[in-house]
Design an enzyme around this catalytic site. Structure first.
Site, short mmCIF file in Angstrom:
data_model
loop_
_atom_site.label_atom_id
_atom_site.label_comp_id
_atom_site.label_asym_id
_atom_site.label_seq_id
_atom_site.Cartn_x
_atom_site.Cartn_y
_atom_site.Cartn_z
N THR A 72 22.43 60.66 95.77
CA THR A 72 22.03 61.61 94.74
C THR A 72 21.37 60.96 93.54
O THR A 72 20.74 61.65 92.74
CB THR A 72 23.27 62.36 94.20
OG1 THR A 72 24.17 61.37 93.69
CG2 THR A 72 23.95 63.16 95.30
N HIS A 103 11.26 59.07 75.43
CA HIS A 103 12.30 59.35 74.44
C HIS A 103 13.53 58.44 74.57
O HIS A 103 14.13 58.09 73.56
CB HIS A 103 12.79 60.80 74.58
CG HIS A 103 11.77 61.82 74.18
ND1 HIS A 103 12.08 63.14 73.98
CD2 HIS A 103 10.43 61.71 73.94
CE1 HIS A 103 10.98 63.81 73.64
NE2 HIS A 103 9.96 62.96 73.62
N HIS A 139 13.82 58.68 67.94
CA HIS A 139 14.28 58.29 69.28
C HIS A 139 14.94 56.92 69.24
O HIS A 139 15.97 56.70 69.88
CB HIS A 139 13.11 58.30 70.26
CG HIS A 139 12.55 59.66 70.49
ND1 HIS A 139 13.34 60.75 70.79
CD2 HIS A 139 11.28 60.13 70.44
CE1 HIS A 139 12.58 61.82 70.93
NE2 HIS A 139 11.33 61.48 70.70
#
Ligand code: RB5
Length: 147
Positions: A72, A103, A139
């Site tokens: 996954t 970001h 950020h």
């Protein structure tokens, strides 16, 4: 770019083409230098071991970035994110791959063999490798708070 690649046995899930060798080959065709941290065949392994090898390759300065592949992308990202200085991002869409560079300055891309097609994996890798952190103060401040 120097890239560490790590995976578990999901990287060799049938049917062929197996994602692990296909993605390493894709990276090399793009001109990147790949440090293959395993695994190397369908024998079951523990994804934290591959995550650790890739995280340490980045933290030791041996590579610029890492790519992790499991079923996954989730387990291997959880493991990688236990290492301070590692920002491992599970991505399933091109937008996520773009923004996690811009970001989050993610230094590891995590993708799932059992979630994405091989072409989708290649597309996410291409986008993720071509994007830079945008350096915005807000950020960087948020990343500093994580660290
Ligand atoms: C292995 O079967 C599987 O659990 C692993 O590849 C991954 O999906 C975990 O998050």
């Amino acid at each position: 770019m120097k890239i560490a690649f790590g995976n578990d046995h999901a990287g060799f899930d049938a049917p062929e083409p197996f994602y692990k060798p296909a993605l390493v080959e894709h990276l090399e065709e793009l001109g990147h230098e790949v440090l293959d941290c395993g695994s190397f065949d369908p024998e079951p392994v523990d994804y934290p071991d591959s995550a650790k090898a890739v995280a340490n390759a980045i933290l030791d300065g041996k590579v610029d970035r890492g790519i992790l592949l499991c079923g996954t992308g989730i387990g291997i990202s959880i493991a990688a994110n236990r290492f301070p200085g590692i920002r491992a991002a599970v991505c399933t869409t091109p937008f996520m791959a773009q923004v996690t560079r811009e970001h989050n300055d993610a230094n590891i891309l995590c993708i799932g063999r059992r979630v994405l097609t091989l072409d989708e994996c290649k597309e996410l890798i291409d986008i993720w490798l071509s994007e830079d952190f945008n350096g915005a103060e807000r950020h960087q401040r948020r990343i500093d708070k994580i660290e």
